[in-house]
Design an enzyme around this catalytic site. Structure first.
Site, PDB file in Angstrom:
ATOM      1  N   HIS A 255      -5.303   6.678  -1.152  1.00 25.68           N
ATOM      2  CA  HIS A 255      -4.163   7.184  -1.931  1.00 25.68           C
ATOM      3  C   HIS A 255      -4.622   8.339  -2.817  1.00 25.68           C
ATOM      4  O   HIS A 255      -5.557   8.189  -3.589  1.00 25.68           O
ATOM      5  CB  HIS A 255      -3.588   6.074  -2.821  1.00 25.68           C
ATOM      6  CG  HIS A 255      -2.747   5.106  -2.070  1.00 25.68           C
ATOM      7  ND1 HIS A 255      -1.911   4.202  -2.687  1.00 25.68           N
ATOM      8  CD2 HIS A 255      -2.583   4.905  -0.739  1.00 25.68           C
ATOM      9  CE1 HIS A 255      -1.282   3.486  -1.759  1.00 25.68           C
ATOM     10  NE2 HIS A 255      -1.688   3.888  -0.586  1.00 25.68           N
TER      11      HIS A 255
ATOM     12  N   TYR B 156       4.177   1.965 -10.962  1.00 25.46           N
ATOM     13  CA  TYR B 156       4.122   1.135 -12.166  1.00 25.46           C
ATOM     14  C   TYR B 156       5.349   1.487 -13.003  1.00 25.46           C
ATOM     15  O   TYR B 156       5.494   2.639 -13.423  1.00 25.46           O
ATOM     16  CB  TYR B 156       2.875   1.464 -12.999  1.00 25.46           C
ATOM     17  CG  TYR B 156       1.554   1.117 -12.341  1.00 25.46           C
ATOM     18  CD1 TYR B 156       0.981   1.955 -11.378  1.00 25.46           C
ATOM     19  CD2 TYR B 156       0.860  -0.027 -12.712  1.00 25.46           C
ATOM     20  CE1 TYR B 156      -0.241   1.644 -10.796  1.00 25.46           C
ATOM     21  CE2 TYR B 156      -0.374  -0.342 -12.134  1.00 25.46           C
ATOM     22  CZ  TYR B 156      -0.914   0.496 -11.180  1.00 25.46           C
ATOM     23  OH  TYR B 156      -2.125   0.192 -10.607  1.00 25.46           O
TER      24      TYR B 156
ATOM     25  N   PRO C 116      -4.458  -6.723 -15.418  1.00 25.35           N
ATOM     26  CA  PRO C 116      -4.547  -6.005 -14.140  1.00 25.35           C
ATOM     27  C   PRO C 116      -3.882  -4.635 -14.126  1.00 25.35           C
ATOM     28  O   PRO C 116      -4.103  -3.867 -13.193  1.00 25.35           O
ATOM     29  CB  PRO C 116      -3.870  -6.954 -13.144  1.00 25.35           C
ATOM     30  CG  PRO C 116      -3.089  -7.917 -13.963  1.00 25.35           C
ATOM     31  CD  PRO C 116      -3.735  -8.002 -15.298  1.00 25.35           C
TER      32      PRO C 116
ATOM     33  N   LYS D 164      -8.522  -2.559 -12.771  1.00 24.25           N
ATOM     34  CA  LYS D 164      -9.933  -2.367 -13.107  1.00 24.25           C
ATOM     35  C   LYS D 164     -10.822  -3.601 -12.904  1.00 24.25           C
ATOM     36  O   LYS D 164     -12.045  -3.479 -12.880  1.00 24.25           O
ATOM     37  CB  LYS D 164     -10.061  -1.913 -14.575  1.00 24.25           C
ATOM     38  CG  LYS D 164      -9.541  -0.520 -14.827  1.00 24.25           C
ATOM     39  CD  LYS D 164     -10.507   0.532 -14.299  1.00 24.25           C
ATOM     40  CE  LYS D 164      -9.906   1.906 -14.205  1.00 24.25           C
ATOM     41  NZ  LYS D 164      -9.487   2.326 -12.860  1.00 24.25           N
TER      42      LYS D 164
ATOM     43  N   TYR E 232      -8.009   6.310 -13.772  1.00 24.85           N
ATOM     44  CA  TYR E 232      -7.463   5.499 -12.675  1.00 24.85           C
ATOM     45  C   TYR E 232      -8.382   5.531 -11.446  1.00 24.85           C
ATOM     46  O   TYR E 232      -8.608   4.490 -10.809  1.00 24.85           O
ATOM     47  CB  TYR E 232      -6.049   5.985 -12.315  1.00 24.85           C
ATOM     48  CG  TYR E 232      -5.301   5.001 -11.451  1.00 24.85           C
ATOM     49  CD1 TYR E 232      -4.763   3.840 -11.993  1.00 24.85           C
ATOM     50  CD2 TYR E 232      -5.158   5.217 -10.079  1.00 24.85           C
ATOM     51  CE1 TYR E 232      -4.103   2.914 -11.201  1.00 24.85           C
ATOM     52  CE2 TYR E 232      -4.497   4.307  -9.276  1.00 24.85           C
ATOM     53  CZ  TYR E 232      -3.970   3.156  -9.842  1.00 24.85           C
ATOM     54  OH  TYR E 232      -3.316   2.235  -9.050  1.00 24.85           O
TER      55      TYR E 232
END
Ligand SMILES: Cc1cc2nc3c(=O)[nH]c(=O)nc-3n(C[C@H](O)[C@H](O)[C@H](O)COP(=O)(O)OP(=O)(O)OC[C@H]3O[C@@H](n4cnc5c(N)ncnc54)[C@H](O)[C@@H]3O)c2cc1C
Length: 390
Positions: free
Chosen positions: A72, A201, A293, A297, A385
């Site tokens: 991704h 998200y 979560p 990580k 990220y």
């Protein structure tokens, strides 16, 4: 019986450590409380940072990951229906993340260990660690009703948050830091193609939601729920109805209701124990720290610890130097705290906190708008990220 390193726990941290040490000619024994089948059936993380992927390559177990994993180069944030795509590749100079389930990582590592003939004792009960303040520690355990003891040079506690490793450190030698969040995530796994190509998200007045996936045909969805929620009280239909309400309109209409394979509630917690070494005992992964979560990580931090610990142990056996082991805790914690910060920030921005005031809600919105409008802010999120360098 004697081994160089006894590893407690055959989760990703323990298995990866065993694999890296094994390839360097270091003799390990893994002790696992559960059965092999139970370990392989746990549905958990699914997003791998670039550093984790590199480590799995180094461990010689990335062939299936490269074949079946999804790369991704972007991720999406949403706030009250407004959408923001972070172009990870553009913001980080080409980096991205790989979507590949923790279950698959575990299976690849377990099969590599078995193929190399390295020993694992499953269903090892009543594990006890002794003499960690000396250079001759030992670990005792019960298997098939028989009590056994293994002497070793080092013990690596990779036994998760509820394991025995951290509890074996004398009281007062560890300092702990903790934040328990007043909500959990209800997760649902289903065999349906993902609604979107990338993770989403979302912060919504009804609570957080996450669209995630494990493969082109398997989706993982989450909704924020009160802590006392029981998964069995949620039918699939109820879950999908709630998820639909929290998604931006275009996405909600594409969501298909397919039967769940698994549904569970995970509480959210931030936790760190310092230091991560006591004498001959080293803590790695969830045994030493937990992140909520949001930010993906947990598994990646476990891999980071293993990077530092395996190189310290290899240096010890190959070069007779303890420099890497002596710096293990400091180096690992440096990275852990940065990931704790990022996971806490993502959690704070994206969830609805019970009893919060209007000011706090405006601050969440301002955080979102800041990331949406300031490139350096977006780059900061993207760099965290995809994972900070080891
Ligand atoms: C329900 C759940 C959902 C999660 N979802 C996500 C997610 O979506 N994204 C994300 O990034 N992270 C997620 N995580 C976190 C991530 O899965 C962990 O960070 C990761 O598993 C850490 O790996 P580990 O090897 O350190 O610990 P673990 O995977 O917990 O492995 C520890 C092992 O030690 C064994 N063990 C424990 N005690 C003993 C003992 N006394 N003796 C012998 N063996 C013992 C356990 O059986 C286990 O196999 C989730 C965690 C949970 C619990």
């Amino acid at each position: 019986m004697r081994r160089q390193v006894v590893i407690i726990g055959s989760g990703p941290a323990g298995l990866l450590l065993g694999q890296l040490l094994g390839r360097a000619g270091i003799d390990t024994l893994i002790l696992e409380r559960s059965t092999r089948e139970h370990v392989l059936s746990r549905i958990r993380a699914g997003v791998l940072e670039r550093g984790t992927v590199a480590l799995l390559e180094k461990a010689g177990v990335a062939e299936r990951l490269h074949r079946e994993g999804l790369v991704h180069s972007g991720v999406e944030l949403a706030f009250d229906g407004d959408r923001l795509r972070l172009d990870l590749a553009a913001l980080t100079g080409g980096a991205g993340v790989s979507v590949y389930g923790q279950t698959e990582v575990t299976r690849d590592l377990m099969e590599a260990r078995e193929a190399a003939g390295r020993p694992t004792v499953f269903e090892a009960g009543d594990v006890e660690i002794r003499d960690i303040e000396t250079a001759c520690p030992s670990v005792s355990f019960t298997v098939h009703g028989e009590r056994r003891t293994v002497a070793c040079d080092f013990v690596a506690a990779c036994d998760g948050f509820h394991g025995i490793g951290r509890r074996s450190v004398p009281e007062g030698a560890l300092r702990t830091f903790e934040r328990v969040y007043p909500f959990g995530w209800l997760g649902l796994l289903t065999d349906a193609p993902p609604v979107t190509d990338e993770l989403v998200y979302a912060n919504h007045p009804r609570g957080f939601a996450l669209l995630s996936m494990r493969s082109p045909t398997r989706s993982r969805y989450y909704v924020q729920v009160p802590l006392e929620t029981r998964a069995e009280d949620w039918s699939d239909e109820r879950f999908f109805d709630e998820l639909r309400l929290r998604l931006p309109a275009g996405m909600a209409s594409r969501l298909r209701t397919t039967p769940s394979i698994e549904k569970s509630v995970a509480p959210l917690r931030s936790f760190v124990a310092e230091p991560m070494r006591f004498g001959s005992l080293f803590l790695a992964g969830d045994a030493a720290h937990i992140v909520p979560p949001t930010g993906a990580k947990g598994l990646n931090l476990a891999a980071g610890d293993v990077h530092y610990l395996s190189s310290g142990l290899i240096e010890h056996y190959r070069e007779g130097s303890d420099a890497g082991l002596d710096r293990y805790s400091e180096r690992a914690l440096g990275r852990v705290w940065k990931a704790e910060r990022f996971s806490w920030w993502m959690t704070s921005m994206l969830h609805r906190f019970p009893g919060t005031d209007a000011f706090a809600e405006r601050m969440q919105r301002a955080e979102f708008d800041h990331v949406a409008s300031v490139r350096s802010a977006a780059a900061n999120v993207a760099e965290n990220y995809v994972g900070l360098p080891f």
